[in-house]
Write a protein that holds these residues in place. Structure first.
Motif, PDB file in Angstrom:
ATOM      1  N   LEU A  35       0.835  -1.203   0.000  1.00  0.00           N
ATOM      2  CA  LEU A  35       0.000   0.000   0.000  1.00  0.00           C
ATOM      3  C   LEU A  35       0.871   1.254   0.000  1.00  0.00           C
ATOM      4  CD1 LEU A  35      -2.722   1.372   0.109  1.00  0.00           C
ATOM      5  CD2 LEU A  35      -2.768   1.014   2.586  1.00  0.00           C
ATOM      6  N   GLU A  36       1.922   1.257   0.803  1.00  0.00           N
ATOM      7  CA  GLU A  36       2.828   2.410   0.830  1.00  0.00           C
ATOM      8  C   GLU A  36       3.400   2.681  -0.558  1.00  0.00           C
ATOM      9  OE1 GLU A  36       5.851   1.758   3.715  1.00  0.00           O
ATOM     10  OE2 GLU A  36       4.468   1.790   5.432  1.00  0.00           O
ATOM     11  N   ARG A  37       3.840   1.635  -1.218  1.00  0.00           N
ATOM     12  CA  ARG A  37       4.445   1.791  -2.541  1.00  0.00           C
ATOM     13  C   ARG A  37       3.430   2.277  -3.567  1.00  0.00           C
ATOM     14  NH1 ARG A  37       8.111  -3.786  -2.595  1.00  0.00           N
ATOM     15  NH2 ARG A  37       9.796  -2.982  -1.235  1.00  0.00           N
ATOM     16  N   VAL A  42       1.450   7.005  -6.990  1.00  0.00           N
ATOM     17  CA  VAL A  42       0.455   7.893  -7.608  1.00  0.00           C
ATOM     18  C   VAL A  42       0.362   9.254  -6.924  1.00  0.00           C
ATOM     19  CG1 VAL A  42      -0.906   5.902  -8.351  1.00  0.00           C
ATOM     20  CG2 VAL A  42      -1.459   7.027  -6.176  1.00  0.00           C
ATOM     21  N   ALA A  43       1.075   9.448  -5.816  1.00  0.00           N
ATOM     22  CA  ALA A  43       1.029  10.719  -5.090  1.00  0.00           C
ATOM     23  C   ALA A  43       1.598  11.842  -5.949  1.00  0.00           C
ATOM     24  CB  ALA A  43       1.816  10.617  -3.788  1.00  0.00           C
ATOM     25  N   PRO A  44       1.062  13.054  -5.832  1.00  0.00           N
ATOM     26  CA  PRO A  44       1.530  14.178  -6.659  1.00  0.00           C
ATOM     27  C   PRO A  44       3.037  14.390  -6.624  1.00  0.00           C
ATOM     28  CG  PRO A  44      -0.497  14.782  -5.553  1.00  0.00           C
ATOM     29  CD  PRO A  44      -0.098  13.438  -5.012  1.00  0.00           C
ATOM     30  N   LEU A  48       4.085   9.843   0.728  1.00  0.00           N
ATOM     31  CA  LEU A  48       2.890   9.674   1.559  1.00  0.00           C
ATOM     32  C   LEU A  48       2.484  10.985   2.211  1.00  0.00           C
ATOM     33  CD1 LEU A  48       3.570   6.640   1.096  1.00  0.00           C
ATOM     34  CD2 LEU A  48       2.951   6.248   3.481  1.00  0.00           C
ATOM     35  N   GLU A  49       3.442  11.891   2.360  1.00  0.00           N
ATOM     36  CA  GLU A  49       3.156  13.202   2.949  1.00  0.00           C
ATOM     37  C   GLU A  49       2.064  13.936   2.182  1.00  0.00           C
ATOM     38  OE1 GLU A  49       4.186  14.848   5.582  1.00  0.00           O
ATOM     39  OE2 GLU A  49       5.754  13.531   6.354  1.00  0.00           O
ATOM     40  N   ALA A 284      -8.098   0.663   0.400  1.00  0.00           N
ATOM     41  CA  ALA A 284      -7.201   1.758   0.039  1.00  0.00           C
ATOM     42  C   ALA A 284      -6.409   1.422  -1.220  1.00  0.00           C
ATOM     43  CB  ALA A 284      -6.268   2.072   1.200  1.00  0.00           C
ATOM     44  N   LEU A 285      -6.027   0.147  -1.355  1.00  0.00           N
ATOM     45  CA  LEU A 285      -5.328  -0.283  -2.570  1.00  0.00           C
ATOM     46  C   LEU A 285      -6.206  -0.092  -3.803  1.00  0.00           C
ATOM     47  CD1 LEU A 285      -3.349  -3.540  -1.658  1.00  0.00           C
ATOM     48  CD2 LEU A 285      -2.424  -1.414  -2.594  1.00  0.00           C
TER      49      LEU A 285
END
Length: 449
Positions: A35-37, A42-44, A48-49, A284-285
């Protein structure tokens, strides 16, 4: 037959137990790592921040509006004003005087949304358990009530909204750069954008007028709010310190602090791997993977500053008051910009505490989160008035499995649920009035009498 010493057997047994424990722990950690990966992918900014919200007292890390730096004094004043029914001094009828507040349509226990399909401030009575029993007063006509033609947006995570309202009408920067020629033309309220203010501060100046609220000597001196304004705006000229701009800045400062910091997903983002259940992590995944939800819901509060047409029905289709088929608010962003490509496109809302108020989309056209997930999965517009060419390119069949939809629903319903929004509610307001509503029926239902 050669026998191993007892200590060798014991050591081998201990190593076996340790290996089994490590294997089990690694299996449990695999889902978290995956999930972290996926979120980082896909985070901007690849971190994770990007999806973490600050604590509500961490004012330095909460986005502030231009010209409105956040201070504890402003937040405290805004917190009182948000629930103060005595501000409702411009009601149409005497019976409605001082009976409503900002929280009438943004009920904390309903996720800072109405507990019913529509928000009604002046001209309504009743509360029920969660705001679900608020109805038009018998001495008001439909054209006299202060009712919103689209479902009021939640106050959670509003600090990340650049241009407020479903159509993004308010705010001089960001999406509204290049729309200056429209300000105050078709919607007189948007003339406030010429002040250069950001969305929330601009909207709240006009909102206090539209929603029939004001600060006067009674509020300042009889109730005692002058001292709070003096502390919050000590560096403002006295002739401006108690006006609508100060009132808006205080309200906006408070609203910007409403963060879903205690939701399981937020706790998981901060390293509490046990904060979410396995199913919530699987959901969440889906959210950050096959469901593609992250494409639009990409701010820390999982709202977005883009506009999309997904073809849902309007409030007039479900019995909303003071609205109809020709209501300009049905046009979404296009009702403000007048551009054909913006027609029927609405701002991406935040997703925390959705289960507290079971009405979804701008028109309150769906009543169950599982149904909302199914609507997106099918990718078929329900509103025949929305032309196919206006439908967002992100709205299409997702082909999720039944289990993926169940997991996604669980993540939305419980993984994104902050159980303690009451921390944003004052114990009382200076008037001593009942809140969020102060009409006789509400007072009885809220236990104020």
């Amino acid at each position: 037959m050669h026998r191993q010493p007892k200590y060798v057997v014991a050591l081998a047994f201990a190593i076996g137990l340790l290996f089994a424990a490590c294997t089990s722990e690694q299996a449990a950690d695999t889902l978290d790592v995956t999930l972290e990966r996926q979120i980082a992918r896909v985070a901007p900014t690849g971190s994770l921040e990007d999806f973490r919200v600050p604590h509500h007292e961490d004012l330095a890390n909460i986005p502030a509006g231009i010209g409105n730096p956040l201070t504890p004094e402003k937040v405290e004043l805004g917190k009182m004003l948000f629930y103060e029914t005595a501000l409702g001094r411009d009601a149409v009828h005497e019976s409605g005087m001082m009976t409503f507040s900002c929280a009438s349509c943004h009920v904390p226990s309903a996720g800072f949304m109405p507990g019913a399909i529509q928000g009604i401030a002046d001209g309504a009575q009743g509360f029920g358990f969660n705001g679900e029993s608020r109805q038009m007063r018998p001495d008001y006509s439909e054209d006299q009530i202060d009712a919103q033609g689209a479902r009021p947006l939640s106050m959670i995570g509003t600090a990340y909204v650049t241009n407020s309202m479903w159509a993004g009408r308010f705010g001089a920067r960001f999406n509204n750069e290049g729309t200056e020629h429209l300000w105050g033309v078709f919607d007189h309220a948007t003339a406030i954008n010429h002040t250069g203010l950001d969305g929330l501060e601009a909207q709240n100046i006009e909102g206090t007028i539209v929603h029939r609220m004001r600060v006067d000597d009674y509020i300042l001196d009889t109730l005692g709010y002058r001292a709070l304004f003096d502390r919050a705006f000590y560096d403002w000229p006295e002739n401006a310190r108690y006006g609508r701009e100060a009132m808006s800045f205080a309200l906006s400062a408070y609203i910007r602090t409403i963060m879903p910091y205690e939701a399981p997903f937020q706790r998981w983002l901060r390293g509490e791997t046990d904060a979410m259940t396995k199913q919530q992590k699987l959901g969440a995944l889906v959210f950050f993977g096959d469901g593609g939800c992250y494409r639009c819901h990409n701010s820390p509060a999982l709202n977005g500053n883009t506009f999309h047409a997904i073809g849902v029905n309007d409030l007039c289709d479900v019995g909303g008051l003071a609205t109809g088929l020709n209501d300009e608010r049905n046009l979404g962003r296009g009702g403000f910009t007048r551009r054909q490509e913006d027609m029927f496109a609405f701002k991406v809302p935040q997703l925390y505490n959705l289960k507290d108020s079971p009405f979804y989309f701008h028109g309150s056209s769906h009543y169950d989160l599982r149904d909302v997930v199914a609507y997106f999965n099918a990718g078929i517009p329900e509103n025949p008035r929305v032309p196919p060419e206006n439908i967002s390119r992100f709205f299409h069949p997702l082909n999720l499995t039944e289990q993926q939809m169940e997991d996604l629903t669980e993540f939305l319903k419980h993984g994104l649920y902050d159980p303690n929004l009451e921390r944003f509610v004052p114990e009382s307001v200076l008037s001593g009035n009942c809140f969020p509503n102060n009409d006789p029926i509400s007072r009885a239902q809220l236990g104020c009498d």
